[in-house]
Design a protein around this motif. Structure first.
Motif, PDB file in Angstrom:
ATOM      1  N   ALA A  57      45.919  28.656  32.124  1.00 39.19           N
ATOM      2  CA  ALA A  57      46.739  29.833  31.846  1.00 39.19           C
ATOM      3  C   ALA A  57      47.910  29.348  30.992  1.00 39.19           C
ATOM      4  O   ALA A  57      48.835  28.705  31.491  1.00 39.19           O
ATOM      5  N   ILE A  73      43.232  31.250  29.125  1.00 33.09           N
ATOM      6  CA  ILE A  73      43.681  32.632  29.224  1.00 33.09           C
ATOM      7  C   ILE A  73      45.185  32.666  28.962  1.00 33.09           C
ATOM      8  O   ILE A  73      45.882  31.688  29.242  1.00 33.09           O
ATOM      9  N   ARG A  76      50.762  36.152  31.456  1.00 32.16           N
ATOM     10  CA  ARG A  76      51.323  37.498  31.399  1.00 32.16           C
ATOM     11  C   ARG A  76      52.501  37.583  32.352  1.00 32.16           C
ATOM     12  O   ARG A  76      52.557  36.885  33.356  1.00 32.16           O
ATOM     13  N   ALA A  86      49.835  36.871  37.903  1.00 29.10           N
ATOM     14  CA  ALA A  86      48.884  37.266  36.871  1.00 29.10           C
ATOM     15  C   ALA A  86      47.821  36.194  36.653  1.00 29.10           C
ATOM     16  O   ALA A  86      46.648  36.510  36.423  1.00 29.10           O
ATOM     17  N   HIS A  89      45.356  36.549  39.414  1.00 29.11           N
ATOM     18  CA  HIS A  89      44.575  37.777  39.247  1.00 29.11           C
ATOM     19  C   HIS A  89      43.573  37.647  38.104  1.00 29.11           C
ATOM     20  O   HIS A  89      42.393  37.998  38.247  1.00 29.11           O
ATOM     21  N   ASP A  90      44.038  37.151  36.958  1.00 31.10           N
ATOM     22  CA  ASP A  90      43.180  37.104  35.769  1.00 31.10           C
ATOM     23  C   ASP A  90      42.046  36.089  35.934  1.00 31.10           C
ATOM     24  O   ASP A  90      40.909  36.347  35.522  1.00 31.10           O
ATOM     25  N   ARG A  93      39.546  37.537  38.361  1.00 37.45           N
ATOM     26  CA  ARG A  93      38.789  38.624  37.741  1.00 37.45           C
ATOM     27  C   ARG A  93      37.723  38.052  36.800  1.00 37.45           C
ATOM     28  O   ARG A  93      36.627  38.598  36.692  1.00 37.45           O
TER      29      ARG A  93
END
Length: 214
Positions: A57, A73, A76, A86, A89-90, A93
């Motif tokens: 991230a 990724i 955020r 985030a 979560h990301d 997901r």
């Protein structure tokens, strides 16, 4: 191989934007060099860990320091609690797997430590790794939920205890990892390098640390 993923949350090591608490005594370019070494140590430890997925991230752009095998990724959110929430979560997901998240501030981390955290997460709801500055260097969640992090005041001496209390008050069974030192100050840098003498970070510090007070 463990059915989990490890997420590294990090900043692109750009002078003036990373490890600003190292300046002084280091220059912004030297601080970025140390940050790059710490990030490479962290990513290579993750790359050697037996997990299904590896995620970065990232705030910024990936560079030559990124090994193969990572999904990148974007971060955020505004505050660190939002960016951590985030990232959980990301990543979850993207890959429906338990998440172990670490930062780029503990270059002494090893694949064995990370394998232990992943193994613990298979039998616990959460895994928590305290940092000596009062924060945490690792957080694992079998079922990531942003509400477990949102609103926790970050970068304070009480951050770790507040986060751990939040987990336990939610009823989660939490396993603990050993305490590690984050690299925030020059004193931290020399202490961590002494404990990981074969690391890229120790090599980088030796190159830029001559004459710097410990």
């Amino acid at each position: 191989m463990s059915a989990a993923q490890i997420v590294v949350i990090a900043k692109e090591p750009v002078a003036g934007r990373v490890k600003t608490r190292l300046t002084p005594p280091f220059t912004p370019a030297q601080a970025a060099h140390l940050a790059s070494a710490a990030l490479r140590d962290t990513l290579h430890a993750v790359a050697a860990t037996r997990v299904h997925r590896r995620v970065l991230a990232l705030e910024g752009l990936p560079g030559t320091w990124l090994p193969d095998g990572f999904t990148v990724i974007p971060q955020r959110g505004d505050g660190l609690d939002q960016r951590l929430a985030a990232a959980f979560h990301d990543a979850h997901r993207l890959y429906r797997l338990p998440v172990v998240l670490i930062g780029m501030d503990t270059p002494q981390v090893t694949p064995d430590l990370l394998d232990t955290a992943v193994t613990l997460l298979a039998t616990h709801d959460a895994v928590y790794g305290p940092a000596s500055d009062g924060g945490f260097w690792l957080l694992g969640l079998r079922h990531p939920d942003p509400s477990l992090l949102l609103g926790v005041a970050m970068s304070r001496p009480t951050t770790g205890t507040t986060q751990l209390r939040r987990l336990r008050e939610t009823g989660l069974d939490v396993a603990r990892m050993p305490e590690l030192d984050d690299v925030d100050t020059a004193a931290d840098a020399f202490r961590v390098a002494a404990r990981a003498p074969g690391s890229r970070f120790a090599e980088a510090l030796a190159a830029v640390g001559a004459g710097v007070s410990r």
